[in-house]
Design an enzyme around this catalytic site. Structure first.
Site, short mmCIF file in Angstrom:
data_model
loop_
_atom_site.label_atom_id
_atom_site.label_comp_id
_atom_site.label_asym_id
_atom_site.label_seq_id
_atom_site.Cartn_x
_atom_site.Cartn_y
_atom_site.Cartn_z
N LYS A 23 0.83 -1.21 0.00
CA LYS A 23 0.00 0.00 0.00
C LYS A 23 0.86 1.25 0.00
O LYS A 23 0.61 2.19 -0.76
CB LYS A 23 -0.90 0.01 1.25
CG LYS A 23 -1.54 1.37 1.51
CD LYS A 23 -2.33 1.42 2.79
CE LYS A 23 -1.53 1.72 4.03
NZ LYS A 23 -1.42 3.13 4.41
N ASN A 24 1.88 1.27 0.86
CA ASN A 24 2.65 2.51 1.02
C ASN A 24 3.62 2.76 -0.12
O ASN A 24 4.26 3.81 -0.17
CB ASN A 24 3.35 2.53 2.38
CG ASN A 24 2.34 2.72 3.50
OD1 ASN A 24 1.19 3.08 3.25
ND2 ASN A 24 2.76 2.47 4.73
N CYS A 117 -4.22 12.89 13.16
CA CYS A 117 -5.13 11.76 13.07
C CYS A 117 -4.97 10.98 14.36
O CYS A 117 -4.25 11.39 15.27
CB CYS A 117 -4.86 10.91 11.85
SG CYS A 117 -3.30 10.08 11.91
N ARG A 122 0.43 14.90 12.81
CA ARG A 122 1.21 14.50 11.65
C ARG A 122 1.50 15.73 10.78
O ARG A 122 0.86 15.96 9.77
CB ARG A 122 0.48 13.40 10.87
CG ARG A 122 0.32 12.15 11.73
CD ARG A 122 -0.30 11.01 11.01
NE ARG A 122 0.57 10.44 10.00
CZ ARG A 122 0.19 9.42 9.22
NH1 ARG A 122 -1.00 8.90 9.36
NH2 ARG A 122 1.01 8.95 8.30
N ASP A 307 4.63 0.57 11.80
CA ASP A 307 3.41 -0.02 11.24
C ASP A 307 3.23 -1.49 11.64
O ASP A 307 2.22 -2.10 11.31
CB ASP A 307 3.39 0.11 9.71
CG ASP A 307 3.24 1.56 9.27
OD1 ASP A 307 2.84 2.40 10.10
OD2 ASP A 307 3.54 1.85 8.09
N ARG A 399 -8.60 -0.18 4.62
CA ARG A 399 -7.68 0.81 4.03
C ARG A 399 -6.37 0.14 3.64
O ARG A 399 -5.71 0.60 2.71
CB ARG A 399 -7.39 1.93 5.03
CG ARG A 399 -8.58 2.85 5.29
CD ARG A 399 -8.14 4.06 6.07
NE ARG A 399 -6.82 4.42 5.63
CZ ARG A 399 -5.80 4.76 6.41
NH1 ARG A 399 -5.96 4.82 7.71
NH2 ARG A 399 -4.63 5.07 5.92
N1 EPU Z 1 7.11 14.39 10.68
C1 EPU Z 1 7.34 15.71 11.02
N2 EPU Z 1 7.23 16.66 10.04
C2 EPU Z 1 6.91 16.34 8.74
C3 EPU Z 1 6.69 14.99 8.41
C4 EPU Z 1 6.79 14.02 9.41
O1 EPU Z 1 7.61 16.05 12.15
O2 EPU Z 1 6.84 17.24 7.90
C5 EPU Z 1 7.21 13.36 11.73
C6 EPU Z 1 5.91 12.58 11.90
O3 EPU Z 1 5.01 13.26 12.75
C7 EPU Z 1 6.41 11.27 12.45
C8 EPU Z 1 7.74 11.08 11.74
O4 EPU Z 1 8.13 12.38 11.30
O5 EPU Z 1 6.65 11.41 13.83
C9 EPU Z 1 7.71 10.14 10.55
O6 EPU Z 1 6.62 10.46 9.70
P1 EPU Z 1 6.68 10.22 8.13
O7 EPU Z 1 6.57 11.52 7.43
O8 EPU Z 1 7.82 9.35 7.77
O9 EPU Z 1 5.30 9.44 7.86
P2 EPU Z 1 4.49 9.46 6.50
O10 EPU Z 1 5.44 9.50 5.38
O11 EPU Z 1 3.42 10.47 6.57
C10 EPU Z 1 4.46 6.88 6.07
C11 EPU Z 1 3.44 5.79 6.01
C12 EPU Z 1 2.90 5.49 7.40
C13 EPU Z 1 4.06 5.10 8.29
C14 EPU Z 1 5.12 6.21 8.29
C15 EPU Z 1 6.35 5.87 9.09
C16 EPU Z 1 2.47 6.05 3.80
C17 EPU Z 1 1.27 6.32 2.97
N3 EPU Z 1 2.35 6.18 5.12
O12 EPU Z 1 3.79 8.04 6.55
O13 EPU Z 1 2.03 4.38 7.25
O14 EPU Z 1 3.62 4.87 9.60
O15 EPU Z 1 5.53 6.50 6.93
O16 EPU Z 1 6.94 4.71 8.61
O17 EPU Z 1 3.50 5.67 3.28
C18 EPU Z 1 0.27 2.91 7.81
O18 EPU Z 1 0.47 2.32 6.74
O19 EPU Z 1 -0.46 2.42 8.73
C19 EPU Z 1 0.91 4.20 8.05
C20 EPU Z 1 0.49 5.07 8.97
#
Ligand code: EPU
Length: 431
Positions: A23-24, A117, A122, A307, A399
């Site tokens: 998915k990701n 969320c 986030r 995850d 999802r």
């Molecule tokens: N963060 C910040 N600032 C930002 C972006 C992120 O502080 O601008 C923080 C976040 O709050 C978090 C950490 O950095 O504490 C990591 O977040 P990241 O940006 O890596 O998460 P994401 O890219 O939004 C993806 C996956 C998530 C998974 C995370 C971490 C997708 C669609 N989503 O999210 O997947 O938990 O990476 O590995 O790729 C799931 O599949 O259940 C899911 C939540």
């Protein structure tokens, strides 16, 4: 129609399931299709509500997105609008990865800011900081972000934040930089396999990218990208979830198509807990129950994935002894704890660290899924519990897991998906 899962705990799960596409990886890869007017064919796309949702957003932006056959999608973005539909984007946080694709293709984008969320705040400050470092003008107004990339140029961009590097932030930067003049060096880039999969697709489209899989990704901007055909990598989180199900039920499950290398931290902790792990090209197998407690701390890849934290906690509940879970990516991602406690779990939460006293009997209970991975964990705990467990809000599960209960049933689990109206009203919580 609201649906629930009814699980009757008991016997071991045995047999084989095939991993679906990740998915990701699928979501950013679908967004990347906006970077070209050519045709993008994606194979191995999982059948999930998030994927259908992303396709709907792409159509709103003017692209054609059609499922040709199970798992195969064709996306063609001859025309693209820079304005993302607020109502849709708001419902799926991952749609933030459209930002980099729009900036790359159109040199501008407008998007509603995603809120927090249930797994915690986030923010997207790192995504925006990255785009600014490329020379984009970023304006926040009325809950939305407008990006103007007319003056963008390759630059050195740091994607590291207080919680490590950001996965979708890295995806956004790489997509935007692919069509931005000059060379971009992404420092503290996310190393997740899903980022490498995105880079593989972009290279097939004509992008010049090196270094993915390491903390420094270099992108040399090109003038345009073209169509491509790509098969998405296997979902390591889904695979880990089925392996956890094997351990929880003292079973023996092989996940075909899974890549052990993508699951090294998780498999290492499973083995440390006493679960037997075997792997080879294109499969991973887990057998037997955990015999001792183990500690885990979630981290960005190649660390233990956040995850799989909730699902591994369900495994820890069946391991005799004390285990701890330190959540270092989303310190508030513990909504499943209160629900597991309703099943008799002995878990103490102290800030972002949970202490689990495992090996105590779990009993079936009505519980509420709060997010995608929590819903999987509750179903897993239900497999290990005595009696009936009812999981409400099953839409969270859909999802990210394709036909989860059906595939658990193929391994011998007693899991049914039912309309919520068939759940005894005495057990039901208000939705
Ligand atoms: N963060 C910040 N600032 C930002 C972006 C992120 O502080 O601008 C923080 C976040 O709050 C978090 C950490 O950095 O504490 C990591 O977040 P990241 O940006 O890596 O998460 P994401 O890219 O939004 C993806 C996956 C998530 C998974 C995370 C971490 C997708 C669609 N989503 O999210 O997947 O938990 O990476 O590995 O790729 C799931 O599949 O259940 C899911 C939540």
């Amino acid at each position: 129609m609201l649906e629930v899962a009814r699980i009757i705990g008991g016997g071991p799960l045995r047999g084989e399931v095939r991993a679906t596409g990740a998915k990701n990886a699928a979501l950013p890869l679908m967004a990347a299709a906006l970077l070209t007017a050519g045709e993008i064919t994606l194979r191995g796309v999982p059948d999930l509500s998030d994927v259908r949702f992303m396709a709907e957003i792409l159509r709103h932006l003017g692209a054609e997105a059609a499922q040709l056959a199970p798992g195969t999608w064709r996306i063609r973005a001859a025309q693209v609008s820079h304005r993302t539909p607020y109502e849709l984007v708001r419902k799926m946080r991952a749609s933030v990865c459209l930002l980099g694709a729009l900036v790359g293709r159109l040199a501008r984008a407008e998007m509603a800011l995603p809120g927090g969320c249930v797994i915690g705040p986030r923010p997207i400050d790192l995504h925006l900081r990255g785009l600014e470092a490329l020379g984009c003008r970023v304006v926040l107004e009325s809950g939305a972000v407008a990006v103007d990339a007319a003056g963008a140029r390759g630059a050195e961009v740091d994607m590291g934040g207080p919680m490590g590097s950001t996965v979708l932030g890295t995806a956004n930067l790489v997509m935007a930089a692919s069509l931005t003049r000059g060379t971009t060096r992404v420092l503290n880039a996310a190393r997740e396999p899903e980022i490498s999969d995105l880079c593989d697709l972009l290279r097939k489209m004509g992008a010049k990218i090196t270094g993915d899989g390491t903390t420094i990704i270099e992108v040399e901007g090109v003038d345009s990208l073209h169509g491509a055909d790509h098969t998405i990598i296997a979902d390591r989180i889904e695979a880990g979830t089925y392996l956890a199900a094997a351990a929880i039920t003292d079973g023996d499950v092989t996940v075909a198509g899974a890549e052990a290398g993508h699951l090294a931290a998780f498999l290492g902790r499973m083995e440390a807990a006493g679960v037997r792990i075997e792997s080879g090209p294109g499969f991973v197998r887990a057998a037997g129950r955990p015999s001792r407690g183990v500690n885990v701390a979630t981290e960005a890849y190649p660390g233990f994935p956040t995850d799989l934290q909730a699902q591994f906690m369900a495994v820890q509940l069946t391991a005799p002894g004390v285990s701890t879970v330190a959540e270092r990516v989303y310190p508030h991602r513990f909504m499943h704890v209160a629900e597991l406690q309703r099943m008799g779990a002995d878990i103490r939460l102290d800030g972002s660290v949970a202490t689990v006293r495992g090996g105590k009997p779990l009993s079936g209970a009505p519980v509420m899924a709060s997010d995608l991975r929590a819903s999987a964990a509750l179903i897993l705990a239900g497999l290990a519990a005595r009696g009936e467990t009812w999981v409400q809000r099953l839409y969270h599960l859909d999802r990210g897991y394709e036909r989860f209960e059906e595939r658990l049933r193929s391994l011998g689990a007693d899991v049914l998906r039912l309309p919520q109206s068939e759940m005894p009203s005495s057990l039901r919580s208000e939705d």
